[in-house]
Write a protein that holds these residues in place. Structure first.
Motif, PDB file in Angstrom:
ATOM      1  N   LEU A 287       0.935  -1.303  -0.134  1.00 16.72           N
ATOM      2  CA  LEU A 287      -0.019   0.172   0.018  1.00 16.72           C
ATOM      3  C   LEU A 287       1.027   1.302   0.187  1.00 16.72           C
ATOM      4  O   LEU A 287       0.512   2.294  -0.650  1.00 16.72           O
ATOM      5  CB  LEU A 287      -1.058  -0.083   1.216  1.00 16.72           C
ATOM      6  CG  LEU A 287      -1.702  -1.364   1.271  1.00 16.72           C
ATOM      7  CD1 LEU A 287      -2.734  -0.937   2.589  1.00 16.72           C
ATOM      8  CD2 LEU A 287      -2.660  -1.441   0.105  1.00 16.72           C
ATOM      9  N   ARG A 328      -6.776  -5.327  -2.207  1.00 21.35           N
ATOM     10  CA  ARG A 328      -7.207  -4.705  -3.603  1.00 21.35           C
ATOM     11  C   ARG A 328      -7.965  -5.681  -4.458  1.00 21.35           C
ATOM     12  O   ARG A 328      -8.012  -5.371  -5.732  1.00 21.35           O
ATOM     13  CB  ARG A 328      -5.596  -4.521  -4.607  1.00 21.35           C
ATOM     14  CG  ARG A 328      -5.019  -3.360  -3.648  1.00 21.35           C
ATOM     15  CD  ARG A 328      -3.733  -3.121  -4.489  1.00 21.35           C
ATOM     16  NE  ARG A 328      -2.825  -2.183  -4.098  1.00 21.35           N
ATOM     17  CZ  ARG A 328      -1.595  -1.834  -4.251  1.00 21.35           C
ATOM     18  NH1 ARG A 328      -1.180  -2.314  -5.255  1.00 21.35           N
ATOM     19  NH2 ARG A 328      -1.300  -0.619  -3.745  1.00 21.35           N
ATOM     20  N   SER A 334      -2.816 -11.254  -6.884  1.00 19.90           N
ATOM     21  CA  SER A 334      -2.896 -11.230  -5.213  1.00 19.90           C
ATOM     22  C   SER A 334      -2.812 -12.816  -4.506  1.00 19.90           C
ATOM     23  O   SER A 334      -2.196 -12.959  -3.629  1.00 19.90           O
ATOM     24  CB  SER A 334      -4.262 -10.718  -5.013  1.00 19.90           C
ATOM     25  OG  SER A 334      -5.247 -11.677  -5.189  1.00 19.90           O
ATOM     26  N   TRP A 438      -5.278   5.295   2.653  1.00 14.80           N
ATOM     27  CA  TRP A 438      -5.064   3.714   2.759  1.00 14.80           C
ATOM     28  C   TRP A 438      -4.295   3.512   3.745  1.00 14.80           C
ATOM     29  O   TRP A 438      -4.578   2.379   4.358  1.00 14.80           O
ATOM     30  CB  TRP A 438      -4.070   3.573   1.466  1.00 14.80           C
ATOM     31  CG  TRP A 438      -4.978   3.228   0.332  1.00 14.80           C
ATOM     32  CD1 TRP A 438      -5.120   3.699  -0.893  1.00 14.80           C
ATOM     33  CD2 TRP A 438      -5.392   1.861   0.128  1.00 14.80           C
ATOM     34  NE1 TRP A 438      -5.812   2.917  -1.885  1.00 14.80           N
ATOM     35  CE2 TRP A 438      -6.005   2.011  -1.015  1.00 14.80           C
ATOM     36  CE3 TRP A 438      -5.614   0.773   0.998  1.00 14.80           C
ATOM     37  CZ2 TRP A 438      -6.881   0.771  -1.622  1.00 14.80           C
ATOM     38  CZ3 TRP A 438      -6.462  -0.378   0.561  1.00 14.80           C
ATOM     39  CH2 TRP A 438      -6.809  -0.377  -0.874  1.00 14.80           C
TER      40      TRP A 438
END
Length: 480
Positions: A287, A328, A334, A438
Motif C-alpha cells: 500500500l 485490492r 494477489s 489507505w
C-alpha cells in the motif's frame, strides 16, 4: 584584640571533630550503608547489561546477514527489523544446541563470542547504524514526548534489572529453560502442557539462563519493547510525519501494563513487535509504495512466522496480514502475493508445531485434538468454555469500555491497566477521513481482526478475557 584562635578554641574544635567522627564511624559500622553484597549486586546488574549488549549486537549482525537481499531505507529501520530477525535466528540456534545436547554455559559463551568474531564486519556496520539512527525533535512538544518515552523506557529497564517475581515466569517462561538445562538437552516435552507451547522467546530465555540468569531474560523482553517503540516511531515518521511518530510512540508507552509486562520475562512485547514488523513490511511492500515488492512480502512472512513461534494466539497475525494483502481484490496476482507471504510464514513457524506433532501427536497441543497426557478434565480446566460473556451481549459491546475503565493489572476482570488514552482516541480515529487515506484504513483493518478474535474469546471463556491478548494490536491502534 587578636582574631587568632586560642589554644582552648583549637582544642574544642578538635574534640567536636573527633566526636563527629567517632559517632558516625561507630554508627555505620553497625548500620552499614553499603555492604559487600551491594557491590556484588551492582556488578551482577552490570553483567546483565553487558550480556544483553553482546546478544543484541549478535542479533543485529545475524539479522543483517540474513536480510542482505532486502533493501532497508534508514539506519533506524535497518536496526529494528534486522534485530528482530536476529533474535529469531538466535532462538533457532539455541533450539539446535538443545537438540544436540549442548546446553552448557561454557559452550554457549564460546559460541556467542565466536559468532561475534565471525560476524565482526556486520557487528561494525550495526554499530555504525546505531550511531546513525536519528530521532528528530522539532518542537518543545516533541521534546516533552521524547522525555516521557525515555523516562518510561528507563524505568521499565530498572524494573527489569530487579529479581523475577512474575507468576507466568515462574510457572513456565523461565521454568522451561531451567528444566532443559537440568536435562542437558531439549527432548520431548514432559507432562507440563505449557512446555508444548511455541517456544521462540522461551528459547531466548534459555540462552539467558546459560549466559547469566533470570534478570538477563527480563532485559531481553524489555529489549522487544524498545524495538517496538522504535518501530512505531519509524512507521509513523515514514507514513505521516515526525510529530506523529512521537505522538504514536508516546501513546504506546503510556499503556501501563504493556510497559510493566515488558519488564517481566513474558512474551507479549515480543509478539507486539513481530506483529508490528509484519504489518510495517506488508504496508511498505504494497500500500505505501503503490506497487508490490515480492521480497518485502517474503520478509513480512518471516515476521509472521516468528510471531507464530511466540504464542498460539498469534495465528490471528498472519490472517490479519493476509486480509491486507488481498485488500485490492482476489485475483491471480494477489494469490501469488499471498503465496510469497504464506510460504515463509509456514517455514519459520514450523519447528514448534512439528515438534508437537512428533512428540504429542498434535501440532497445537493440547488444544482441539488433545494428545499425550491429555484428558477431559484438563481440557475443561484449560478451556472453560461457557464462562464468557456470550449471554451478556451488552457487556460484549462495552468490552473496550470495561477493559479500559475497570481493568486493572492483577485483578480478575481483564487483568490489565491500559490507561484511558487509547479509548479517548477512538472517536478521533472514527472521525478521520479514512476513505482518502489507505494507511489509516489498513491500520484499522489490521486492528479489527485481532479485536474481533479477542471479542470471540471473551464471549466464550473467562480465561480469554485478558486484555494483554490485544497487545499485538496496540501499536497499530496507536498509529491510527
Amino acid at each position: 584584640m587578636s582574631d587568632r584562635p586560642t589554644l582552648a578554641k583549637l582544642f574544642a574544635i578538635a574534640v567536636v571533630v573527633a566526636w563527629f567522627f567517632a559517632v558516625t564511624f561507630n554508627y555505620y559500622v553497625v548500620h552499614k550503608p553499603f555492604a559487600v553484597e551491594n557491590a556484588f549486586a551492582l556488578v551482577s546488574v552490570a553483567g546483565d547489561v553487558f550480556a544483553f549488549a553482546l546478544l543484541f549486537l549478535l542479533a543485529c549482525a545475524s539479522g543483517r546477514r540474513l536480510a542482505r537481499g532486502f533493501e532497508l531505507q534508514s539506519p533506524l529501520e535497518s536496526i529494528v527489523l534486522r534485530a528482530g530477525l536476529g533474535w529469531g535466528a538466535i532462538s533457532f540456534s539455541i533450539l539446535l544446541l538443545g537438540i544436540l545436547g549442548l546446553l552448557s554455559a561454557l559452550i554457549f559463551w564460546i559460541i556467542l563470542l565466536l559468532a561475534l568474531i565471525a560476524l565482526r564486519n556486520d557487528v561494525r556496520s550495526s554499530v555504525r547504524e546505531l550511531r546513525a539512527s536519528r530521532f528528530p525533535i522539532g518542537s518543545r512538544f516533541e521534546r516533552a514526548l521524547a522525555l516521557f518515552i525515555a523516562a518510561t523506557l528507563l524505568m521499565a529497564l530498572l524494573r527489569a534489572l530487579t529479581p523475577t517475581l512474575a507468576w507466568d515466569a515462574q510457572v513456565y517462561h523461565l521454568t522451561e529453560g531451567k528444566f532443559w538445562i537440568a536435562q542437558g538437552r531439549i527432548t520431548a516435552p514432559p507432562d507440563i502442557p505449557y512446555f508444548s507451547f511455541p517456544s521462540l522467546v522461551e528459547n531466548l530465555y534459555l540462552g539467558a539462563l546459560l549466559l547469566k540468569g533470570d534478570t538477563l531474560a527480563q532485559v531481553i523482553h524489555w529489549g522487544f519493547l524498545l524495538l517496538t517503540v522504535g518501530l512505531v516511531f519509524q512507521f509513523a515518521h515514514k507514513i505521516f510525519s515526525t510529530r506523529m511518530g512521537w505522538m504514536a510512540a508516546a501513546l504506546l508507552s503510556a499503556v501501563p501494563s504493556l510497559v510493566l509486562i515488558a519488564s517481566w520475562p513474558y512474551v507479549d512485547a515480543a509478539l507486539a513487535f513481530y506483529a508490528t514488523a509484519g504489518l510495517y513490511v506488508v504496508l511498505r511492500a504494497t500500500l505505501c509504495e503503490g506497487t508490490t515488492d515480492g521480497r518485502g512480502l517474503v520478509l513480512a512472512g518471516v515476521f509472521a512466522g516468528l510471531a507464530l513461534g511466540v504464542k498460539y494466539t498469534a495465528l490471528i497475525i498472519p490472517l490479519a496480514l493476509a486480509v491486507l494483502i488481498l485488500a485490492r481484490g482476489l485475483n491471480r496476482e494477489s494469490i501469488k502475493q499471498l503465496a510469497r507471504f504464506g510460504a515463509p510464514t509456514a517455514l519459520f513457524a514450523a519447528p514448534w508445531y512439528l515438534r508437537n506433532l512428533v512428540a504429542q501427536g498434535n501440532p497445537i497441543y493440547p488444544f482441539l485434538f488433545g494428545g499425550k497426557f491429555w484428558d477431559a478434565f484438563r481440557a475443561a480446566q484449560f478451556g472453560r468454555f461457557g464462562t464468557g460473556l456470550l449471554g451478556e451481549p451488552l457487556r460484549l459491546v462495552l468490552a473496550p469500555w470495561e477493559a479500559s475503565i475497570s481493568g486493572q493489572e492483577g485483578a480478575l476482570n481483564y487483568e490489565a491497566t491500559i490507561g484511558p488514552l487509547l479509548l479517548l482516541s477512538v472517536p478521533l480515529v472514527l472521525l478521520a477521513r479514512t476513505r482518502r487515506n489507505w494507511h489509516v484504513r489498513a491500520l484499522l483493518v489490521f486492528v479489527s481482526v485481532p479485536y474481533l478474535f479477542w471479542l470471540f474469546g471473551v464471549a466464550g471463556s473467562k480465561l480469554l478475557e485478558q486484555t494483554r491478548l490485544l497487545f499485538p494490536a496496540f501499536p497499530a491502534l496507536a498509529l491510527a
